[in-house]
Design a protein around this motif. Structure first.
Motif, PDB file in Angstrom:
ATOM      1  N   LEU A 115       0.800  -1.224   0.000  1.00 12.81           N
ATOM      2  CA  LEU A 115       0.000   0.000   0.000  1.00 12.81           C
ATOM      3  C   LEU A 115       0.834   1.275   0.000  1.00 12.81           C
ATOM      4  O   LEU A 115       0.273   2.376  -0.045  1.00 12.81           O
ATOM      5  CB  LEU A 115      -0.932  -0.002   1.215  1.00 12.81           C
ATOM      6  N   LEU A 116       2.165   1.132   0.045  1.00 17.55           N
ATOM      7  CA  LEU A 116       3.028   2.304   0.091  1.00 17.55           C
ATOM      8  C   LEU A 116       3.916   2.396  -1.144  1.00 17.55           C
ATOM      9  O   LEU A 116       4.333   1.376  -1.707  1.00 17.55           O
ATOM     10  CB  LEU A 116       3.920   2.258   1.338  1.00 17.55           C
ATOM     11  N   GLU A 117       4.204   3.627  -1.542  1.00 23.25           N
ATOM     12  CA  GLU A 117       5.174   3.872  -2.605  1.00 23.25           C
ATOM     13  C   GLU A 117       6.580   3.801  -2.006  1.00 23.25           C
ATOM     14  O   GLU A 117       6.874   4.503  -1.029  1.00 23.25           O
ATOM     15  CB  GLU A 117       4.959   5.250  -3.227  1.00 23.25           C
ATOM     16  N   PRO A 118       7.467   2.961  -2.549  1.00 23.97           N
ATOM     17  CA  PRO A 118       8.852   2.990  -2.073  1.00 23.97           C
ATOM     18  C   PRO A 118       9.425   4.396  -2.252  1.00 23.97           C
ATOM     19  O   PRO A 118       9.128   5.071  -3.239  1.00 23.97           O
ATOM     20  CB  PRO A 118       9.559   1.979  -2.983  1.00 23.97           C
ATOM     21  N   LEU A 119      10.207   4.835  -1.297  1.00 28.91           N
ATOM     22  CA  LEU A 119      10.754   6.188  -1.376  1.00 28.91           C
ATOM     23  C   LEU A 119      11.750   6.314  -2.530  1.00 28.91           C
ATOM     24  O   LEU A 119      12.488   5.375  -2.839  1.00 28.91           O
ATOM     25  CB  LEU A 119      11.441   6.548  -0.068  1.00 28.91           C
ATOM     26  N   HIS A 120      11.756   7.492  -3.130  1.00 26.95           N
ATOM     27  CA  HIS A 120      12.722   7.834  -4.174  1.00 26.95           C
ATOM     28  C   HIS A 120      13.702   8.827  -3.547  1.00 26.95           C
ATOM     29  O   HIS A 120      13.434  10.037  -3.530  1.00 26.95           O
ATOM     30  CB  HIS A 120      12.007   8.450  -5.374  1.00 26.95           C
ATOM     31  N   PRO A 121      14.830   8.343  -2.999  1.00 26.43           N
ATOM     32  CA  PRO A 121      15.735   9.212  -2.235  1.00 26.43           C
ATOM     33  C   PRO A 121      16.222  10.425  -3.019  1.00 26.43           C
ATOM     34  O   PRO A 121      16.490  11.480  -2.423  1.00 26.43           O
ATOM     35  CB  PRO A 121      16.895   8.279  -1.870  1.00 26.43           C
ATOM     36  N   GLU A 122      16.311  10.292  -4.340  1.00 21.31           N
ATOM     37  CA  GLU A 122      16.798  11.419  -5.132  1.00 21.31           C
ATOM     38  C   GLU A 122      15.837  12.608  -5.076  1.00 21.31           C
ATOM     39  O   GLU A 122      16.230  13.753  -5.356  1.00 21.31           O
ATOM     40  CB  GLU A 122      17.012  10.990  -6.586  1.00 21.31           C
ATOM     41  N   LEU A 123      14.583  12.350  -4.688  1.00 16.10           N
ATOM     42  CA  LEU A 123      13.595  13.420  -4.563  1.00 16.10           C
ATOM     43  C   LEU A 123      13.500  13.956  -3.135  1.00 16.10           C
ATOM     44  O   LEU A 123      12.713  14.856  -2.858  1.00 16.10           O
ATOM     45  CB  LEU A 123      12.215  12.925  -5.024  1.00 16.10           C
ATOM     46  N   THR A 276       6.177   8.168  11.714  1.00 14.48           N
ATOM     47  CA  THR A 276       6.774   8.279  10.398  1.00 14.48           C
ATOM     48  C   THR A 276       5.870   8.987   9.394  1.00 14.48           C
ATOM     49  O   THR A 276       4.662   9.152   9.613  1.00 14.48           O
ATOM     50  CB  THR A 276       7.073   6.874   9.829  1.00 14.48           C
ATOM     51  N   MET A 277       6.465   9.346   8.259  1.00 16.91           N
ATOM     52  CA  MET A 277       5.734   9.853   7.105  1.00 16.91           C
ATOM     53  C   MET A 277       5.840   8.827   5.982  1.00 16.91           C
ATOM     54  O   MET A 277       6.940   8.360   5.672  1.00 16.91           O
ATOM     55  CB  MET A 277       6.323  11.183   6.631  1.00 16.91           C
ATOM     56  N   VAL A 278       4.693   8.459   5.402  1.00 16.04           N
ATOM     57  CA  VAL A 278       4.678   7.494   4.306  1.00 16.04           C
ATOM     58  C   VAL A 278       3.849   8.044   3.149  1.00 16.04           C
ATOM     59  O   VAL A 278       2.941   8.856   3.341  1.00 16.04           O
ATOM     60  CB  VAL A 278       4.116   6.121   4.750  1.00 16.04           C
ATOM     61  N   ILE A 279       4.170   7.592   1.947  1.00 11.09           N
ATOM     62  CA  ILE A 279       3.451   8.001   0.739  1.00 11.09           C
ATOM     63  C   ILE A 279       2.605   6.833   0.258  1.00 11.09           C
ATOM     64  O   ILE A 279       3.116   5.717   0.064  1.00 11.09           O
ATOM     65  CB  ILE A 279       4.426   8.437  -0.364  1.00 11.09           C
ATOM     66  N   SER A 283      -1.657   7.386  -4.278  1.00  7.84           N
ATOM     67  CA  SER A 283      -1.531   8.826  -4.521  1.00  7.84           C
ATOM     68  C   SER A 283      -1.266   9.111  -5.995  1.00  7.84           C
ATOM     69  O   SER A 283      -0.467   8.424  -6.650  1.00  7.84           O
ATOM     70  CB  SER A 283      -0.390   9.404  -3.682  1.00  7.84           C
ATOM     71  N   LYS A 284      -1.906  10.143  -6.491  1.00  3.75           N
ATOM     72  CA  LYS A 284      -1.674  10.611  -7.861  1.00  3.75           C
ATOM     73  C   LYS A 284      -0.745  11.817  -7.865  1.00  3.75           C
ATOM     74  O   LYS A 284      -0.558  12.465  -8.903  1.00  3.75           O
ATOM     75  CB  LYS A 284      -3.002  10.954  -8.527  1.00  3.75           C
ATOM     76  N   ASN A 285      -0.184  12.119  -6.703  1.00  6.27           N
ATOM     77  CA  ASN A 285       0.648  13.317  -6.539  1.00  6.27           C
ATOM     78  C   ASN A 285       1.971  12.959  -5.872  1.00  6.27           C
ATOM     79  O   ASN A 285       2.408  13.622  -4.930  1.00  6.27           O
ATOM     80  CB  ASN A 285      -0.109  14.345  -5.699  1.00  6.27           C
ATOM     81  N   LYS A 286       2.605  11.926  -6.362  1.00  4.56           N
ATOM     82  CA  LYS A 286       3.772  11.385  -5.669  1.00  4.56           C
ATOM     83  C   LYS A 286       4.975  12.323  -5.706  1.00  4.56           C
ATOM     84  O   LYS A 286       5.785  12.332  -4.773  1.00  4.56           O
ATOM     85  CB  LYS A 286       4.133  10.011  -6.238  1.00  4.56           C
ATOM     86  N   GLU A 287       5.121  13.088  -6.782  1.00  4.08           N
ATOM     87  CA  GLU A 287       6.235  14.044  -6.807  1.00  4.08           C
ATOM     88  C   GLU A 287       6.036  15.116  -5.737  1.00  4.08           C
ATOM     89  O   GLU A 287       6.975  15.483  -5.026  1.00  4.08           O
ATOM     90  CB  GLU A 287       6.361  14.685  -8.191  1.00  4.08           C
TER      91      GLU A 287
END
Length: 367
Positions: A115-123, A276-279, A283-287
């Motif tokens: 249910l979570l988007e893996p984090l994109h560390p570069e962002l 924690t904070m999770v995405i 979500s359609k607004n992941k950026e």
């Protein structure tokens, strides 16, 4: 509630709710969702966010700050407990939430179901502001799907002017001296009700061994007649008034700004809780979600937490902004990360959490 109660009741229904949820459409063999392809140059002004967080756990004007800094709208939804937001996130379909603030073991459970988007560390370049220890949390080593927002531990909060001897052990709570009887409180939140007894037994706070839990239950039943009350929310007020002289407490809720109120982690050790904070995968607004988390990790933003609600944050750059006078008045805020990590990290126990539900139910029902 003036401050957040970290990691409320580890609901027995959580595991079943998650199991019933369909989860994300693409996951790896372990259940974790595969990462989406995100655009580092996305026009954030075309996105918007809904975050879900505990009341009073961030600046009231955070949406206005985000709008001014990042250019997109942010809506804040309030949840009172982990269970409230988990019910929404695991109901199936799009919850409408982009970023959720949940406690560590709940983030772990959500991730296991895809249910979570893996984090994109570069962002999230501000991940560099975190203490190295903040990458070694038991529920998410390496911060693969969550970013820690606050962390702390549990111990004994007491009136130094009203106890004959300063407490040093969980035994001071579970086998109180005569002068403490009917002047002490314990918490009923499941994992924290069991914690003092488990640590006194030398056991893990994540144990699922029934024989150990039975021993813990026996210790909790033994002390029950000596308690003033079970209290998860107003123990600080009881200390201030003198109704209670020693309580089991989360560090951030021990009112050490008051004269003669002290906090100690018992010698047998304690836990390490993290929010924690999770995405959300839906979500359609992941950026924008990544940009939001990166903004929160700015020292001036994240530093609001210790300065205003007296919780430690796992952000070295933010903690470096804390007024030394505040650290002097609240020594628990100055606890080094290395000492904090001596506490045992709480993890999701899945269906095994029913053993803790049963324990707390039986202790509560005992006459």
């Amino acid at each position: 509630m003036p401050r957040h109660v970290p990691v409320a009741l580890a609901s027995a229904g959580l595991a079943f709710a998650l199991a019933a949820c369909g989860g994300a459409s693409t996951t790896d063999s372990g259940g974790q969702a595969a990462p989406d392809a995100l655009n580092a140059k996305a026009d954030l002004s075309k996105q918007s966010l809904t975050i879900s967080i505990w009341d009073g756990y961030s600046p009231k004007d955070l949406p206005q700050q985000v709008k001014a800094k990042l250019g997109f709208d942010t809506k804040v939804a309030i949840h009172d407990t982990n269970e409230t937001v988990m019910a929404k996130l695991t109901a199936g379909g799009d919850s409408g939430i982009d970023v959720a603030f949940v406690s560590g073991q709940y983030a772990q459970a959500l991730n296991a179901q895809g249910l979570l988007e893996p984090l994109h560390p570069e962002l999230i370049p501000n991940l560099k502001n975190l203490y190295p220890e903040a990458t070694q949390l038991a529920y998410d080593k390496g911060n693969k799907f969550s970013v820690p927002y606050t962390w702390g531990t549990t111990g004994l909060c007491y009136r130094s002017d009203l106890v004959k001897t300063p407490p040093t052990s969980w035994n001071d709570l579970l086998n109180p001296s005569a002068d403490l009887k009917k002047k002490i409180t314990m918490m009923t939140t499941e994992r924290w009700l069991a914690l003092p007894a488990l640590k006194l037994l030398g056991a893990s706070v994540n144990t699922t061994d029934q024989a150990t839990l039975d021993k813990a239950k026996a210790a909790l039943l033994k002390v029950k007649p000596d308690l003033l009350a079970y209290d998860d929310t107003t123990f600080g007020d009881r200390l201030k008034s003198g109704e209670a002289v020693m309580v089991e407490a989360w560090d951030g809720w021990c009112p050490t700004d008051q004269k003669n109120i002290k906090f100690v982690v018992p010698k047998e050790g304690s836990d390490l809780w993290t929010d924690t904070m999770v995405i959300l995968k839906s979500s359609k607004n992941k950026e924008a979600a990544h940009a939001f988390i990166n903004y929160v990790l700015e020292p001036s933003v994240h530093g609001w937490v210790p300065a205003n609600i007296l919780y430690k944050v796992p952000n070295k750059a933010a903690m470096d902004t804390v007024d030394p006078a505040l650290l002097k008045d609240h020594p628990e805020l100055a606890l080094p990360p290395a000492d904090l990590l001596k506490g045992e990290g709480l993890i999701d126990l899945g269906e095994a959490s029913t053993a803790y539900t049963r324990l707390s139910t039986e202790v509560a029902a005992a006459q």
